[in-house]
Scaffold this motif. Structure first.
Motif, PDB file in Angstrom:
ATOM      1  N   ASP A  96     108.057  56.092 -83.383  1.00 27.49           N
ATOM      2  CA  ASP A  96     106.959  56.840 -82.762  1.00 27.49           C
ATOM      3  C   ASP A  96     106.990  58.322 -83.086  1.00 27.49           C
ATOM      4  OD1 ASP A  96     105.825  54.648 -81.443  1.00 27.49           O
ATOM      5  OD2 ASP A  96     107.318  54.785 -79.850  1.00 27.49           O
ATOM      6  N   PHE A  97     107.912  58.731 -83.938  1.00 30.03           N
ATOM      7  CA  PHE A  97     108.039  60.159 -84.225  1.00 30.03           C
ATOM      8  C   PHE A  97     106.782  60.693 -84.917  1.00 30.03           C
ATOM      9  CE2 PHE A  97     109.453  63.691 -86.977  1.00 30.03           C
ATOM     10  CZ  PHE A  97     109.866  64.565 -85.978  1.00 30.03           C
ATOM     11  N   ALA A  98     106.270  61.825 -84.402  1.00 36.81           N
ATOM     12  CA  ALA A  98     105.089  62.500 -84.963  1.00 36.81           C
ATOM     13  C   ALA A  98     103.862  61.585 -84.987  1.00 36.81           C
ATOM     14  CB  ALA A  98     105.370  63.040 -86.354  1.00 36.81           C
ATOM     15  N   THR A  99     103.769  60.710 -83.993  1.00 34.84           N
ATOM     16  CA  THR A  99     102.599  59.849 -83.887  1.00 34.84           C
ATOM     17  C   THR A  99     101.336  60.700 -83.749  1.00 34.84           C
ATOM     18  OG1 THR A  99     103.877  58.116 -82.822  1.00 34.84           O
ATOM     19  CG2 THR A  99     101.496  58.031 -82.530  1.00 34.84           C
ATOM     20  N   GLY A 100     100.316  60.357 -84.503  1.00 31.83           N
ATOM     21  CA  GLY A 100      99.048  61.076 -84.396  1.00 31.83           C
ATOM     22  C   GLY A 100      98.933  62.308 -85.260  1.00 31.83           C
ATOM     23  N   LEU A 101      99.912  62.552 -86.136  1.00 31.60           N
ATOM     24  CA  LEU A 101      99.873  63.763 -86.972  1.00 31.60           C
ATOM     25  C   LEU A 101      98.634  63.780 -87.872  1.00 31.60           C
ATOM     26  CD1 LEU A 101     101.640  66.305 -87.784  1.00 31.60           C
ATOM     27  CD2 LEU A 101     102.295  64.950 -89.770  1.00 31.60           C
ATOM     28  N   ALA A 102      98.398  62.688 -88.571  1.00 32.92           N
ATOM     29  CA  ALA A 102      97.253  62.638 -89.489  1.00 32.92           C
ATOM     30  C   ALA A 102      95.939  62.764 -88.726  1.00 32.92           C
ATOM     31  CB  ALA A 102      97.280  61.334 -90.284  1.00 32.92           C
ATOM     32  N   GLU A 103      95.867  62.131 -87.553  1.00 33.85           N
ATOM     33  CA  GLU A 103      94.655  62.230 -86.743  1.00 33.85           C
ATOM     34  C   GLU A 103      94.425  63.657 -86.261  1.00 33.85           C
ATOM     35  OE1 GLU A 103      97.011  60.022 -86.396  1.00 33.85           O
ATOM     36  OE2 GLU A 103      96.161  58.000 -86.297  1.00 33.85           O
ATOM     37  N   MET A 104      95.507  64.371 -85.954  1.00 36.19           N
ATOM     38  CA  MET A 104      95.393  65.757 -85.510  1.00 36.19           C
ATOM     39  C   MET A 104      94.761  66.621 -86.594  1.00 36.19           C
ATOM     40  SD  MET A 104      98.444  68.451 -84.558  1.00 36.19           S
ATOM     41  CE  MET A 104      98.852  68.634 -86.308  1.00 36.19           C
ATOM     42  N   VAL A 105      95.167  66.401 -87.833  1.00 37.74           N
ATOM     43  CA  VAL A 105      94.616  67.185 -88.948  1.00 37.74           C
ATOM     44  C   VAL A 105      93.127  66.878 -89.120  1.00 37.74           C
ATOM     45  CG1 VAL A 105      94.770  67.683 -91.414  1.00 37.74           C
ATOM     46  CG2 VAL A 105      96.851  67.236 -90.094  1.00 37.74           C
ATOM     47  N   GLU A 106      92.783  65.606 -89.033  1.00 39.97           N
ATOM     48  CA  GLU A 106      91.381  65.230 -89.200  1.00 39.97           C
ATOM     49  C   GLU A 106      90.517  65.764 -88.065  1.00 39.97           C
ATOM     50  OE1 GLU A 106      91.429  60.990 -89.539  1.00 39.97           O
ATOM     51  OE2 GLU A 106      91.715  61.044 -91.715  1.00 39.97           O
ATOM     52  N   ALA A 107      91.079  65.812 -86.856  1.00 38.77           N
ATOM     53  CA  ALA A 107      90.295  66.237 -85.698  1.00 38.77           C
ATOM     54  C   ALA A 107      90.122  67.751 -85.636  1.00 38.77           C
ATOM     55  CB  ALA A 107      90.955  65.741 -84.408  1.00 38.77           C
ATOM     56  N   ALA A 166     109.054  69.343 -93.220  1.00 42.35           N
ATOM     57  CA  ALA A 166     108.433  68.155 -93.815  1.00 42.35           C
ATOM     58  C   ALA A 166     107.076  67.888 -93.170  1.00 42.35           C
ATOM     59  CB  ALA A 166     109.352  66.952 -93.673  1.00 42.35           C
ATOM     60  N   LEU A 167     107.027  67.977 -91.841  1.00 44.72           N
ATOM     61  CA  LEU A 167     105.769  67.735 -91.131  1.00 44.72           C
ATOM     62  C   LEU A 167     104.723  68.782 -91.510  1.00 44.72           C
ATOM     63  CD1 LEU A 167     107.095  66.888 -87.553  1.00 44.72           C
ATOM     64  CD2 LEU A 167     106.464  65.290 -89.380  1.00 44.72           C
ATOM     65  N   GLU A 168     105.131  70.043 -91.550  1.00 46.61           N
ATOM     66  CA  GLU A 168     104.182  71.103 -91.882  1.00 46.61           C
ATOM     67  C   GLU A 168     103.646  70.939 -93.303  1.00 46.61           C
ATOM     68  OE1 GLU A 168     103.841  75.804 -91.057  1.00 46.61           O
ATOM     69  OE2 GLU A 168     105.667  75.161 -92.078  1.00 46.61           O
ATOM     70  N   GLY A 169     104.523  70.538 -94.223  1.00 48.28           N
ATOM     71  CA  GLY A 169     104.070  70.298 -95.588  1.00 48.28           C
ATOM     72  C   GLY A 169     103.052  69.170 -95.661  1.00 48.28           C
ATOM     73  N   LEU A 170     103.264  68.122 -94.885  1.00 48.22           N
ATOM     74  CA  LEU A 170     102.313  67.010 -94.861  1.00 48.22           C
ATOM     75  C   LEU A 170     100.965  67.456 -94.306  1.00 48.22           C
ATOM     76  CD1 LEU A 170     104.598  64.097 -93.607  1.00 48.22           C
ATOM     77  CD2 LEU A 170     103.713  64.450 -95.922  1.00 48.22           C
ATOM     78  N   ARG A 180      94.839  61.130 -96.350  1.00 41.17           N
ATOM     79  CA  ARG A 180      95.375  60.598 -95.098  1.00 41.17           C
ATOM     80  C   ARG A 180      96.407  59.500 -95.354  1.00 41.17           C
ATOM     81  NH1 ARG A 180      93.565  59.001 -89.822  1.00 41.17           N
ATOM     82  NH2 ARG A 180      95.194  57.654 -88.998  1.00 41.17           N
ATOM     83  N   ALA A 181      96.141  58.627 -96.293  1.00 42.56           N
ATOM     84  CA  ALA A 181      97.052  57.511 -96.556  1.00 42.56           C
ATOM     85  C   ALA A 181      98.416  58.017 -97.021  1.00 42.56           C
ATOM     86  CB  ALA A 181      96.456  56.576 -97.606  1.00 42.56           C
ATOM     87  N   THR A 182      98.438  59.103 -97.786  1.00 41.12           N
ATOM     88  CA  THR A 182      99.700  59.664 -98.254  1.00 41.12           C
ATOM     89  C   THR A 182     100.504  60.222 -97.083  1.00 41.12           C
ATOM     90  OG1 THR A 182      98.701  60.222-100.386  1.00 41.12           O
ATOM     91  CG2 THR A 182     100.738  61.349 -99.813  1.00 41.12           C
ATOM     92  N   THR A 183      99.810  60.864 -96.150  1.00 37.04           N
ATOM     93  CA  THR A 183     100.488  61.371 -94.952  1.00 37.04           C
ATOM     94  C   THR A 183     101.124  60.234 -94.180  1.00 37.04           C
ATOM     95  OG1 THR A 183      98.910  63.210 -94.763  1.00 37.04           O
ATOM     96  CG2 THR A 183     100.174  62.653 -92.797  1.00 37.04           C
ATOM     97  N   ASP A 184     100.375  59.170 -93.959  1.00 35.75           N
ATOM     98  CA  ASP A 184     100.900  58.029 -93.214  1.00 35.75           C
ATOM     99  C   ASP A 184     102.094  57.399 -93.923  1.00 35.75           C
ATOM    100  OD1 ASP A 184      99.047  58.267 -91.156  1.00 35.75           O
ATOM    101  OD2 ASP A 184      97.590  56.959 -92.137  1.00 35.75           O
ATOM    102  N   GLU A 185     102.009  57.301 -95.244  1.00 38.49           N
ATOM    103  CA  GLU A 185     103.110  56.702 -96.005  1.00 38.49           C
ATOM    104  C   GLU A 185     104.370  57.569 -95.908  1.00 38.49           C
ATOM    105  OE1 GLU A 185     104.200  55.372-100.603  1.00 38.49           O
ATOM    106  OE2 GLU A 185     102.182  56.057-100.101  1.00 38.49           O
ATOM    107  N   ALA A 186     104.187  58.883 -96.034  1.00 35.76           N
ATOM    108  CA  ALA A 186     105.328  59.791 -95.958  1.00 35.76           C
ATOM    109  C   ALA A 186     105.961  59.763 -94.565  1.00 35.76           C
ATOM    110  CB  ALA A 186     104.892  61.210 -96.311  1.00 35.76           C
ATOM    111  N   LEU A 187     105.138  59.673 -93.522  1.00 32.87           N
ATOM    112  CA  LEU A 187     105.673  59.596 -92.166  1.00 32.87           C
ATOM    113  C   LEU A 187     106.470  58.314 -91.950  1.00 32.87           C
ATOM    114  CD1 LEU A 187     102.711  60.992 -90.037  1.00 32.87           C
ATOM    115  CD2 LEU A 187     104.966  62.033 -90.361  1.00 32.87           C
TER     116      LEU A 187
END
Length: 204
Positions: A96-107, A166-170, A180-187
Motif C-alpha cells: 500500500d506504499f504511496a497508494t494514489g500517487l499517480a492519481e494525485m498527479v492526474e488530479a 524516487a517518488l518525486e522523480g516519478l 501513468r502506466a510507467t508510474t504504476d509499474e515503477a511503484l
C-alpha cells in the motif's frame, strides 16, 4: 439624393471570461495555475485577474503587493500539497506504499508543476528557500514515518530521502510525459523492493 447608409462596424467578440471565484482562495488557486504554466516570473496581478475572471483591482485589494501575492501563493500551495500528499495513506504494508500517487498527479498537475517551478526559482530567489525547505522537511518526515511502519528497525534519513527522491522523480516524469502506466509499474517495483527489505530485516 441621400448618402448611402454605412453599415455599422462589426463588433469584436468579447473575450469569454471564466469566473473561478472571487475569494482569496480562488485567487490563490488562479495564481498557482499561472505559475504552473509560465513560471513565477509570469505571476502578476493582471495575469491572476485574467485567470480568475475578476478585475485587476480585486487582486490588488486582496494582496497589496506582488511580493505578498507570491508569499501567499507559496504558502497556499504548500498547505494544499501536504493535504493531498499520498504519504501516510497506506496501511503500513509494502503493497500500500504511496497508494494514489499517480492519481494525485492526474488530479492536480498545476499544483505539482507549481512546486517544481518554485524549486527552480529558489536558485535565483533565496528568500523562497525557507518555505520550500519547510515543505520538504514535512515530506521527508512523512516518508520516514511510513517507512517506519513497513520496515523493522530504525529508518535512516538517507533511506527516507532515497525513497522520497524516487517518488518525486516519478511525479515529475508523469507530469512531463504523462505516462501513468510507467508510474504504476515503477511503484510496483519499489513496493517489491521494500517488501524484500522488510523480510530481510525480519530474518535478522
Amino acid at each position: 439624393m441621400t448618402d448611402p447608409v454605412k453599415p455599422a462596424p462589426a463588433r469584436r467578440p468579447r473575450k469569454r471570461v471564466t469566473n473561478y471565484g472571487t475569494g482569496r482562495t480562488a485567487l490563490l488557486d488562479a495564481a498557482v495555475r499561472v505559475v504552473a504554466r509560465g513560471g513565477l516570473r509570469k505571476l502578476t496581478y493582471r495575469a491572476v485577474a485574467e485567470e480568475a475572471g475578476v478585475t485587476h483591482g480585486l487582486v490588488v485589494h486582496h494582496f497589496g503587493s506582488r511580493d505578498a501575492l507570491i508569499e501567499e501563493a507559496v504558502t497556499h500551495a504548500i498547505r494544499s500539497s501536504l493535504s493531498t500528499s499520498t504519504l501516510g495513506a497506506g496501511t503500513g504494508g509494502p503493497a500500500d506504499f504511496a497508494t494514489g500517487l499517480a492519481e494525485m498527479v492526474e488530479a492536480g498537475p498545476e499544483l505539482q508543476a507549481f512546486q517544481y517551478e518554485l524549486l527552480l526559482e529558489a536558485r535565483r530567489r533565496p528568500e523562497l528557500l525557507a518555505q520550500l525547505r519547510g515543505l520538504y522537511e514535512e515530506y521527508f518526515e512523512a516518508s520516514r514515518r511510513e517507512l517506519d511502519r513497513i520496515l523493522p528497525g530504525p529508518v535512516s534519513p538517507g533511506m527516507s530521502r532515497l525513497v522520497f527522491a524516487a517518488l518525486e522523480g516519478l511525479v515529475l516524469h508523469q507530469l512531463v510525459f504523462g505516462e501513468r502506466a510507467t508510474t504504476d509499474e515503477a511503484l510496483t517495483e519499489l513496493r517489491g523492493l521494500l517488501a524484500g527489505l522488510a523480510e530481510e530485516r525480519d530474518g535478522h
